[in-house]
Motif scaffolding. Structure first.
Motif, PDB file in Angstrom:
ATOM      1  N   GLY A 260      -2.851   7.181  -3.636  1.00  0.00           N
ATOM      2  CA  GLY A 260      -1.767   6.527  -4.380  1.00  0.00           C
ATOM      3  C   GLY A 260      -0.812   7.551  -4.983  1.00  0.00           C
ATOM      4  O   GLY A 260       0.407   7.388  -4.926  1.00  0.00           O
TER       5      GLY A 260
ATOM      6  N   LEU B 191      -1.919   5.027   5.878  1.00  0.00           N
ATOM      7  CA  LEU B 191      -2.254   3.639   6.234  1.00  0.00           C
ATOM      8  C   LEU B 191      -3.251   3.612   7.387  1.00  0.00           C
ATOM      9  O   LEU B 191      -3.913   2.609   7.610  1.00  0.00           O
ATOM     10  CB  LEU B 191      -0.988   2.853   6.617  1.00  0.00           C
TER      11      LEU B 191
ATOM     12  N   SER C 202       3.669   1.581  -1.252  1.00  0.00           N
ATOM     13  CA  SER C 202       4.260   1.747  -2.587  1.00  0.00           C
ATOM     14  C   SER C 202       3.211   2.196  -3.601  1.00  0.00           C
ATOM     15  O   SER C 202       3.453   2.124  -4.814  1.00  0.00           O
ATOM     16  CB  SER C 202       4.871   0.426  -3.069  1.00  0.00           C
ATOM     17  N   ALA C 203       2.047   2.610  -3.116  1.00  0.00           N
ATOM     18  CA  ALA C 203       0.954   3.097  -3.986  1.00  0.00           C
ATOM     19  C   ALA C 203       0.439   2.007  -4.916  1.00  0.00           C
ATOM     20  O   ALA C 203       0.046   2.269  -6.042  1.00  0.00           O
ATOM     21  CB  ALA C 203       1.388   4.326  -4.781  1.00  0.00           C
ATOM     22  N   VAL C 204       0.486   0.767  -4.452  1.00  0.00           N
ATOM     23  CA  VAL C 204      -0.085  -0.351  -5.212  1.00  0.00           C
ATOM     24  C   VAL C 204      -1.237  -0.899  -4.375  1.00  0.00           C
ATOM     25  O   VAL C 204      -1.087  -1.085  -3.171  1.00  0.00           O
ATOM     26  CB  VAL C 204       0.977  -1.449  -5.465  1.00  0.00           C
TER      27      VAL C 204
ATOM     28  N   HIS D  11       4.937   1.477 -11.325  1.00  0.00           N
ATOM     29  CA  HIS D  11       4.683   2.907 -11.575  1.00  0.00           C
ATOM     30  C   HIS D  11       5.535   3.528 -12.672  1.00  0.00           C
ATOM     31  O   HIS D  11       5.365   4.694 -12.988  1.00  0.00           O
ATOM     32  CB  HIS D  11       4.886   3.699 -10.276  1.00  0.00           C
TER      33      HIS D  11
ATOM     34  N   ARG E 271       1.245   8.876  -2.216  1.00  0.00           N
ATOM     35  CA  ARG E 271       2.201   7.875  -1.711  1.00  0.00           C
ATOM     36  C   ARG E 271       3.396   7.713  -2.650  1.00  0.00           C
ATOM     37  O   ARG E 271       4.470   7.325  -2.212  1.00  0.00           O
ATOM     38  CB  ARG E 271       1.494   6.534  -1.544  1.00  0.00           C
TER      39      ARG E 271
ATOM     40  N   GLU F 115       0.836  -1.218   0.000  1.00  0.00           N
ATOM     41  CA  GLU F 115       0.000   0.000   0.000  1.00  0.00           C
ATOM     42  C   GLU F 115       0.859   1.251   0.000  1.00  0.00           C
ATOM     43  O   GLU F 115       0.564   2.218  -0.706  1.00  0.00           O
ATOM     44  CB  GLU F 115      -0.907   0.004   1.232  1.00  0.00           C
TER      45      GLU F 115
END
Lengths: 283, 266
Positions: free
Chosen positions: B99, B75, A157-159, B131, B102, A155
């Motif tokens: 996202g 989180l 890691s933006a996944v 990414h 982050r 999460e």
């Protein structure tokens, strides 16, 4: 339970029973707590499902992970499902032979085996075997990732872990269960014939002809495809239980156990509903 | 709360207006409360960190230091108050917007949290694979090697996380955190469980990375020596609140009993 007599003999004062009036509120309180947890569990499962659906239908799609899970859930479960199917075929053949001979309907033996296997025993045995093997595997794997913060790291890691972990596993379960059921059915029928042929000579061709005489796609397709629902249940519950785990190694154990218990239970309950629906829509 | 540096009040900004030029703090935590059930963990905590600055958050175990980092990266959600990243309040963000935020942050977890089914190289490549879709395989490989070289782990790229030491795992975790070139770095107990030599190496590494990448960093630690080495400012937490915030010398000069007791025992 404390033995009042033995404690008195040992020179100790026996423990006094607590006030009886406190028992009822305590039971009421714990029942209320249990009901709350029950509804909370379903609420959380609903939110989890919504997120998984959202992740599954929007790109990017995790095809690589899906392929890996198809192999893990499908290929790796095949020997176990085949063995369980074969054993079921043998048992059905022995039991049906005994019962049908008693009632003078021995000629119906191939049909009895074929219908039992493809209608019910094949799908439900496959569902339960996969819920044991795959449910425990997914539950323990994701729980272990959760307690070691690997899911948080995904999460961070933006996944989306719903996209990367849950969706491919659930989709693989949905796709593989019908195929595994076919394999289980085939092994069951084969071993049913072998058991039959060992006692009384009968060619496989004859066995199949007699067995499928009068059967059509409605006898075969809906019971096989209903296992996709079993797959959904197994994948969803195992991922949910795994990804909500707390509390170290003990939590991992609890997640694995609860994944198997709950998915098996819901597979059986879903079977009851699906059998009724199949009888209504595919008479 | 006794603070030496007053926390500046932030004006609300639209998401698109986020500034990175230093006029807006990279991280601004304002009046944040967080409880788990009946247990109050953070109690109206406020902190800011600017680009290029490192803040060390100290405190006893269970005072909510790690929870603070988890709130900053989204989180966990705050019960009240706001967490702003480059001026954007992340409270109402959905998973997509979160996202995007982050991707500008790197997070080193307390136990590194490396993916145990992936090799060291695959762990570092993970954020890039997800990414940096336009990156070719060879470009990604070069970038991974560069990151591993930064943390002196280029010789261990084929190994599994279980085959390397705790200190090495943290180095790899750091390389993974830096993969997307974040402008915010969050480190949760980077030296916990390490021997003094490994701790010193991690401290040197963090200092080197800070000098090279000029990020806004928050380091949660119990290690006062490490905090003193790598941080520009220190914030001491007790019972979910910031007791004092300032330089190490300012903390030393404080006459607050808890501060004196904490420094005395560290």
């Amino acid at each position: 339970m404390i033995d009042r007599k033995s404690t008195a003999l040992a020179g100790m004062d026996p423990p006094l029973p607590g006030p009886r009036t406190s028992l009822i509120p305590a039971i009421a309180g714990s029942s209320l707590d249990l009901i709350n947890k029950f509804f909370e569990w379903f609420g959380d499962l609903g939110i989890f499902s919504w997120r998984v659906v959202g992740a599954a239908v929007t790109p990017p799609f995790e095809f690589r992970e899906l392929y890996r899970q198809l192999d893990e859930i499908g290929s790796m479960s095949l020997p176990l499902v085949a063995l369980a199917g074969a054993a079921t075929g043998v048992v059905l053949s022995l039991e049906a032979r005994y019962s049908l001979t008693r009632f003078g309907a021995k000629s119906l033996l191939p049909a009895a085996i074929v219908f039992s296997v493809i209608h019910e025993t094949g799908p439900i045995i496959t569902g339960l075997v996969v819920s044991g093997r795959v449910g425990a595997g997914i539950g323990a794997e994701l729980a272990s990732m959760k307690v070691t913060e690997q899911i948080d790291a995904i999460e961070a890691s933006a996944v989306s872990p719903y996209r990367l972990l849950a969706a491919p596993r659930i989709l693989a379960c949905i796709l593989m269960l019908p195929l595994l059921t076919l394999a289980g059915d085939a092994c069951g029928l084969l071993m049913g014939w072998v058991t039959q042929a060992l006692t009384e000579p009968l060619s496989f061709h004859q066995f199949i002809n007699q067995g499928f005489n009068g059967a059509d796609f409605n006898d075969f397709l809906p019971p096989t495809l209903k296992t996709a629902v079993f797959g959904l249940i197994i994948g969803l519950i195992a991922c949910f239980q795994g990804m909500r785990t707390r509390g170290g190694a003990a939590g991992v154990g609890r997640a694995a156990t609860s994944s198997v218990v709950l998915s098996s239970l819901f597979v059986i309950l879903a079977d009851v509903v699906l059998v009724k629906l199949i009888l209504i829509f595919f008479p | 709360m006794h603070t030496i540096d007053q926390v500046p009040m932030q004006t609300a900004m639209e998401p698109g207006e986020a500034a990175k030029d230093g006029s807006v703090p990279a991280i601004a935590v304002e009046d944040v409360h967080k409880s788990f059930g009946s247990q109050k963990v953070l109690n109206r905590i406020s902190l800011t960190v600017s680009r290029g600055e490192t803040l060390a958050v100290l405190g006893r175990s269970g005072t909510g230091k790690s929870v603070l980092l988890r709130l900053i990266i989204g989180l966990e959600k705050a019960d009240s108050g706001s967490v702003r990243i480059h001026g954007q309040d992340i409270a109402g963000f959905g998973l997509d917007r979160l996202g995007e935020i982050r991707m500008k942050m790197g997070f080193l977890f307390q136990n590194a949290a490396l993916y145990d089914s992936l090799t060291v190289e695959q762990n570092v490549a993970f954020p890039l694979r997800h990414h940096r879709k336009t990156m070719s395989k060879s470009e990604r490989g070069d970038r991974v090697m560069q990151l591993l070289a930064e943390v002196s782990m280029e010789g261990h790229r084929e190994k599994m996380p279980s085959d390397i030491s705790g200190g090495m795992q943290k180095r790899v975790g750091l390389a993974r955190a830096l993969a997307l070139e974040p402008d915010i770095l969050l480190l949760d107990e980077p030296t916990a469980g390490l021997d003094p030599i490994s701790s010193g190496e991690i401290d040197d590494l963090v200092l080197k990375l800070q000098a090279e990448h000029h990020m806004a960093s928050i380091v949660v630690t119990h290690d006062l020596h490490s905090a003193k080495t790598i941080a520009d400012r220190l914030a001491l937490l007790n019972e979910g609140d910031v007791v004092i915030e300032g330089s190490f010398e300012e903390l030393q000069r404080s006459d607050i009993e808890f501060v004196r007791e904490f420094l005395g025992h560290s």
